[in-house]
Scaffold this active site. Structure first.
Site, PDB file in Angstrom:
ATOM      1  N   TYR A  65      54.382  38.371  42.546  1.00 32.78           N
ATOM      2  CA  TYR A  65      54.032  37.626  41.328  1.00 32.78           C
ATOM      3  C   TYR A  65      53.361  38.492  40.266  1.00 32.78           C
ATOM      4  O   TYR A  65      53.229  38.087  39.117  1.00 32.78           O
ATOM      5  CB  TYR A  65      53.163  36.394  41.645  1.00 32.78           C
ATOM      6  CG  TYR A  65      51.813  36.679  42.285  1.00 32.78           C
ATOM      7  CD1 TYR A  65      50.766  37.252  41.572  1.00 32.78           C
ATOM      8  CD2 TYR A  65      51.583  36.358  43.619  1.00 32.78           C
ATOM      9  CE1 TYR A  65      49.537  37.492  42.152  1.00 32.78           C
ATOM     10  CE2 TYR A  65      50.363  36.586  44.217  1.00 32.78           C
ATOM     11  CZ  TYR A  65      49.347  37.157  43.473  1.00 32.78           C
ATOM     12  OH  TYR A  65      48.135  37.394  44.063  1.00 32.78           O
ATOM     13  N   GLU A  66      52.954  39.680  40.646  1.00 35.54           N
ATOM     14  CA  GLU A  66      52.370  40.584  39.652  1.00 35.54           C
ATOM     15  C   GLU A  66      53.437  41.189  38.745  1.00 35.54           C
ATOM     16  O   GLU A  66      53.109  41.788  37.721  1.00 35.54           O
ATOM     17  CB  GLU A  66      51.591  41.697  40.361  1.00 35.54           C
ATOM     18  CG  GLU A  66      50.378  41.181  41.102  1.00 35.54           C
ATOM     19  CD  GLU A  66      49.701  42.263  41.915  1.00 35.54           C
ATOM     20  OE1 GLU A  66      48.996  43.086  41.313  1.00 35.54           O
ATOM     21  OE2 GLU A  66      49.899  42.298  43.143  1.00 35.54           O
ATOM     22  N   ASN A  98      42.973  26.743  52.737  1.00 38.36           N
ATOM     23  CA  ASN A  98      42.894  25.422  52.099  1.00 38.36           C
ATOM     24  C   ASN A  98      44.042  24.566  52.627  1.00 38.36           C
ATOM     25  O   ASN A  98      45.020  25.093  53.146  1.00 38.36           O
ATOM     26  CB  ASN A  98      43.024  25.561  50.572  1.00 38.36           C
ATOM     27  CG  ASN A  98      44.301  26.304  50.181  1.00 38.36           C
ATOM     28  OD1 ASN A  98      44.357  27.530  50.240  1.00 38.36           O
ATOM     29  ND2 ASN A  98      45.318  25.564  49.828  1.00 38.36           N
ATOM     30  N   HIS A 115      51.696  42.288  45.133  1.00 37.78           N
ATOM     31  CA  HIS A 115      52.358  40.977  45.184  1.00 37.78           C
ATOM     32  C   HIS A 115      53.558  40.916  44.239  1.00 37.78           C
ATOM     33  O   HIS A 115      53.525  41.478  43.142  1.00 37.78           O
ATOM     34  CB  HIS A 115      51.374  39.864  44.799  1.00 37.78           C
ATOM     35  CG  HIS A 115      50.258  39.675  45.769  1.00 37.78           C
ATOM     36  ND1 HIS A 115      49.067  40.348  45.654  1.00 37.78           N
ATOM     37  CD2 HIS A 115      50.150  38.886  46.868  1.00 37.78           C
ATOM     38  CE1 HIS A 115      48.269  39.978  46.651  1.00 37.78           C
ATOM     39  NE2 HIS A 115      48.903  39.103  47.400  1.00 37.78           N
ATOM     40  N   HIS A 122      41.166  42.562  44.753  1.00 41.28           N
ATOM     41  CA  HIS A 122      42.009  43.409  45.595  1.00 41.28           C
ATOM     42  C   HIS A 122      41.713  44.878  45.291  1.00 41.28           C
ATOM     43  O   HIS A 122      42.084  45.381  44.243  1.00 41.28           O
ATOM     44  CB  HIS A 122      43.492  43.149  45.334  1.00 41.28           C
ATOM     45  CG  HIS A 122      43.979  41.883  45.939  1.00 41.28           C
ATOM     46  ND1 HIS A 122      44.644  41.834  47.144  1.00 41.28           N
ATOM     47  CD2 HIS A 122      43.882  40.607  45.523  1.00 41.28           C
ATOM     48  CE1 HIS A 122      44.938  40.582  47.422  1.00 41.28           C
ATOM     49  NE2 HIS A 122      44.498  39.813  46.461  1.00 41.28           N
ATOM     50  N   MET A 153      51.918  33.472  49.209  1.00 38.94           N
ATOM     51  CA  MET A 153      52.655  34.209  48.180  1.00 38.94           C
ATOM     52  C   MET A 153      52.868  35.676  48.559  1.00 38.94           C
ATOM     53  O   MET A 153      52.946  36.549  47.689  1.00 38.94           O
ATOM     54  CB  MET A 153      51.899  34.132  46.846  1.00 38.94           C
ATOM     55  CG  MET A 153      51.603  32.721  46.383  1.00 38.94           C
ATOM     56  SD  MET A 153      50.608  32.721  44.911  1.00 38.94           S
ATOM     57  CE  MET A 153      50.093  30.988  44.851  1.00 38.94           C
ATOM     58  N   SER A 154      52.945  35.945  49.847  1.00 37.15           N
ATOM     59  CA  SER A 154      53.097  37.345  50.275  1.00 37.15           C
ATOM     60  C   SER A 154      53.809  37.396  51.619  1.00 37.15           C
ATOM     61  O   SER A 154      54.370  36.405  52.088  1.00 37.15           O
ATOM     62  CB  SER A 154      51.709  38.001  50.401  1.00 37.15           C
ATOM     63  OG  SER A 154      50.987  37.400  51.459  1.00 37.15           O
ATOM     64  N   HIS A 195      41.612  28.921  42.871  1.00 31.75           N
ATOM     65  CA  HIS A 195      41.591  30.240  43.510  1.00 31.75           C
ATOM     66  C   HIS A 195      40.219  30.546  44.105  1.00 31.75           C
ATOM     67  O   HIS A 195      40.111  31.097  45.197  1.00 31.75           O
ATOM     68  CB  HIS A 195      41.988  31.323  42.507  1.00 31.75           C
ATOM     69  CG  HIS A 195      41.928  32.716  43.062  1.00 31.75           C
ATOM     70  ND1 HIS A 195      42.736  33.122  44.114  1.00 31.75           N
ATOM     71  CD2 HIS A 195      41.155  33.782  42.754  1.00 31.75           C
ATOM     72  CE1 HIS A 195      42.456  34.385  44.408  1.00 31.75           C
ATOM     73  NE2 HIS A 195      41.503  34.805  43.597  1.00 31.75           N
ATOM     74  N   ALA A 246      46.103  34.866  53.324  1.00 33.04           N
ATOM     75  CA  ALA A 246      45.527  33.528  53.201  1.00 33.04           C
ATOM     76  C   ALA A 246      46.670  32.591  52.882  1.00 33.04           C
ATOM     77  O   ALA A 246      47.653  32.981  52.247  1.00 33.04           O
ATOM     78  CB  ALA A 246      44.490  33.506  52.086  1.00 33.04           C
ATOM     79  N   SER A 279      43.740  38.338  51.357  1.00 35.44           N
ATOM     80  CA  SER A 279      42.563  37.862  50.616  1.00 35.44           C
ATOM     81  C   SER A 279      41.443  37.518  51.577  1.00 35.44           C
ATOM     82  O   SER A 279      41.671  36.852  52.579  1.00 35.44           O
ATOM     83  CB  SER A 279      42.889  36.595  49.829  1.00 35.44           C
ATOM     84  OG  SER A 279      44.075  36.727  49.138  1.00 35.44           O
TER      85      SER A 279
HETATM   86  N1  HPA Z   1      49.534  28.123  48.326  1.00 36.52           N
HETATM   87  C1  HPA Z   1      50.013  29.365  48.163  1.00 36.52           C
HETATM   88  N2  HPA Z   1      49.333  30.461  48.447  1.00 36.52           N
HETATM   89  C2  HPA Z   1      48.104  30.301  48.960  1.00 36.52           C
HETATM   90  C3  HPA Z   1      47.533  29.037  49.167  1.00 36.52           C
HETATM   91  C4  HPA Z   1      48.298  27.885  48.838  1.00 36.52           C
HETATM   92  O1  HPA Z   1      47.873  26.725  49.001  1.00 36.52           O
HETATM   93  N3  HPA Z   1      46.302  29.253  49.689  1.00 36.52           N
HETATM   94  C5  HPA Z   1      46.138  30.581  49.792  1.00 36.52           C
HETATM   95  N4  HPA Z   1      47.222  31.238  49.351  1.00 36.52           N
END
Ligand code: HPA
Length: 277
Positions: free
Chosen positions: A86-87, A236, A84, A62, A212-213, A248, A114, A31
């Site tokens: 989660y998709e 973050n 991903h 994406h 998440m990847s 997000h 990210a 990302s």
């Molecule tokens: N958690 C999970 N996935 C993420 C985060 C997070 O805080 N930030 C960016 N991708």
């Protein structure tokens, strides 16, 4: 032949009808880093949709395509948009593109993403060299009959992130004056962000950042004997560490802000890695 291998071979045959490009290195753009694909000398773009049987991504922001081209003189295949878990895809599908890039010829995999930062000294916008990973919260892409054509049943993960590549990236960061943290990345399945309790758990387990990847992709790459390196953009502070909710859009925004530094580090690291090969 297993269904997974058959599908991979079908995708590979379809891809080879579109290109005979042979990359030295494969790069997965996370990302906020998608713009990197525009900084390389592009030879060809291949939409994931053009490849028979290829799992295609649904996440906003994406773009789903392989970009084939050159970073300086280094032939690279770049995934602009990843798949991903989660998709809703099976893990075998999530890692299919990684396997495909190895079949194309890439010996090195560079993953980017990210993440939410956990370690006390991390700030939003930090870049983190991935030293190791925790993949225990997602299914293994290697579950099921082993694909003997690709690798061994029980691949070693002791040095999943190649020590020599890590040294090179750290040296490049110093040379380019780009601050670089180092830490362990933990993959959760998502798509919901974590609870503060889950982040406390991840911290207790030794994670420095969560996302998440990536970890599943690295397993598939190691299975096939690729040398792997990874850089995470801590977009973050993880849940419960910043006082506010996780959105997000905020994650995207700080990933975008870090993008120029991130791109510079990736660009020069690729050149330095190729030189060492
Ligand atoms: N958690 C999970 N996935 C993420 C985060 C997070 O805080 N930030 C960016 N991708």
């Amino acid at each position: 032949m297993s269904a997974t291998y058959e599908k991979l071979m079908k995708c590979y045959a379809s891809l080879r009808e579109l290109t005979d490009f042979k990359p030295q290195l494969a790069l997965v753009l996370g990302s906020g880093l998608g713009g990197f694909a525009d900084t390389i000398r592009v030879a060809q773009r291949i939409s994931y949709h053009a490849i028979d049987g290829f799992p295609t991504s649904t996440v906003e922001g994406h773009k789903g395509q392989f970009v084939l081209g050159y970073v300086d003189a280094v032939p690279v295949v770049v995934m602009q948009g990843r798949v991903h878990y989660y998709e809703g895809y099976d893990m075998q599908d999530v890692v299919l593109p990684i396997r495909l890039m190895k079949l194309m010829g890439a010996e090195v995999l560079m993953v980017t993403n990210a993440s939410g930062g956990i370690r006390d000294t991390f700030h939003a916008g930090d870049l983190m060299l991935i030293r190791d990973q925790i993949a225990s919260f997602v299914p293994s892409p290697l579950r099921g009959a082993n694909l003997e054509e690709l690798g061994t049943r029980f691949p070693d993960m002791t040095e999943a992130y190649d020590p020599k590549l890590r040294r090179i990236i750290r040296a490049v960061a110093i040379q380019q004056d780009i601050p670089l943290q180092v830490g362990t990345y933990l993959q959760f399945a998502g798509p919901q962000f974590e609870t503060p309790a889950e982040i406390r758990m991840a911290k207790a387990l030794g994670a420095d950042a969560v996302g998440m990847s990536t970890a599943c992709e690295v397993i598939a790459a190691r299975h096939m004997g690729m040398r792997v390196c990874g850089i995470s953009c801590v977009s973050n502070l993880a849940a419960g560490l910043s006082g506010g909710p996780l959105l997000h859009e905020d994650v995207q925004k700080s990933a975008d802000e870090a993008a120029p530094r991130f791109e510079k580090l990736v660009y020069h690291s690729i050149i330095a890695i190729a030189k060492s090969m």
